[in-house]
Design a protein around this motif. Sequence first.
Motif, PDB file in Angstrom:
ATOM      1  N   ALA A 198       0.832  -1.192   0.000  1.00 55.23           N
ATOM      2  CA  ALA A 198       0.000   0.000   0.000  1.00 55.23           C
ATOM      3  C   ALA A 198       0.868   1.243   0.000  1.00 55.23           C
ATOM      4  O   ALA A 198       1.958   1.265   0.569  1.00 55.23           O
TER       5      ALA A 198
ATOM      6  N   GLY B 136      -3.790   4.057  -6.382  1.00 55.50           N
ATOM      7  CA  GLY B 136      -3.188   3.640  -5.121  1.00 55.50           C
ATOM      8  C   GLY B 136      -2.650   4.731  -4.244  1.00 55.50           C
ATOM      9  O   GLY B 136      -2.049   4.455  -3.203  1.00 55.50           O
TER      10      GLY B 136
ATOM     11  N   GLN C  54       1.108   4.076 -10.826  1.00 53.68           N
ATOM     12  CA  GLN C  54       0.623   3.381  -9.636  1.00 53.68           C
ATOM     13  C   GLN C  54       1.543   3.688  -8.465  1.00 53.68           C
ATOM     14  O   GLN C  54       2.763   3.566  -8.570  1.00 53.68           O
TER      15      GLN C  54
END
Length: 334
Positions: A28, A240, A281
């Motif tokens: 993450a 993300g 991302q």
Amino acid sequence: MLRTRSRRRFAAAALAATTLALLPSIPAAGEPPPSARIITAHELPGERVYPEGITADPRTGDLYTGSFVDGMIFRMRPGRRVAEVFLPAGTDGRTRALGLEADRAGRLWVIDAATGIAVYDLRSRRLLARFDVPGHGGRLVNDVAITDGTAYITDSLRSVIYRITPAQLARARQHRGRAPLLPAFDLTRVLEPHGPGAVTLNGIVADPFGRYLLAVDMSGGDLYRIALPSGAIRKVTLGGGDISQGDGMELRHGRLWVAHPIPHANAISRWRVTRDGYAAQAERRLTDQALQLPTTLLHRNGRLYVVRSQFDKGGPVGPGTPRTPFTIASVLGF
């Protein structure tokens, strides 16, 4: 610019989303890198330096940074902890140094936020040319990227990208070294609406193959792709994480590092950019007070160098007393 039919916009968005989905699984964005470590790489002499930009000479490996408060330029040599003064404060009328870029032709490009950009010969330290923004309106000339010998420069108040080609540089050198700095791409119509005086376009990087530029809107938290040479503009699809308050950036081997100089936050982030530059991302984000309000960064020889501006410690954005000496950090494992 961004004048496509709805069907084309939908297809492009679907393609970008599909591309992001195919990227490998990653931690993450808010998860701190398990092995990241912040150390001091170089010290800058002076009590009120407030550094902002950083670049590396691709021929020698020497690093350069500049002072936002007086325009002084420092050189940092490999193996030497303390930097040396390369260009004194106020040289050639330079009062505030922001973005810097050293090119393969042995030139150092130095932005003065209030006027434009100056080009120096790294060997002789001689001024080769100056490009100044014409007129008297507000401007904040901020960052520079170079591809194929052409320089692209952001203006954070006018929301434009200036361009200096090798031919323009050659002509300026033939005409007493002075020339106007003129816009090549205007992003005012594609950026998210901002209030008067908002800081918009900030960091800028160039695709190594010269196909496009990436520029960040600091206030809007968006990343834009500008195709070269056409100037077609597209908002990059981000996944993300977010790129809000993005400042200086570094693009290398498909990875994009971004500095986030947010007072009391102090963060840098890392992104994986698709090959075509249409999507990115989030991979990692590091938040640490030891970054001391990072304004930009540089990746070289496996090390990430981060400018510790301390702008919030008695500098441009906050009261207080800075920690001296001012320093350039090295973030290991990021």
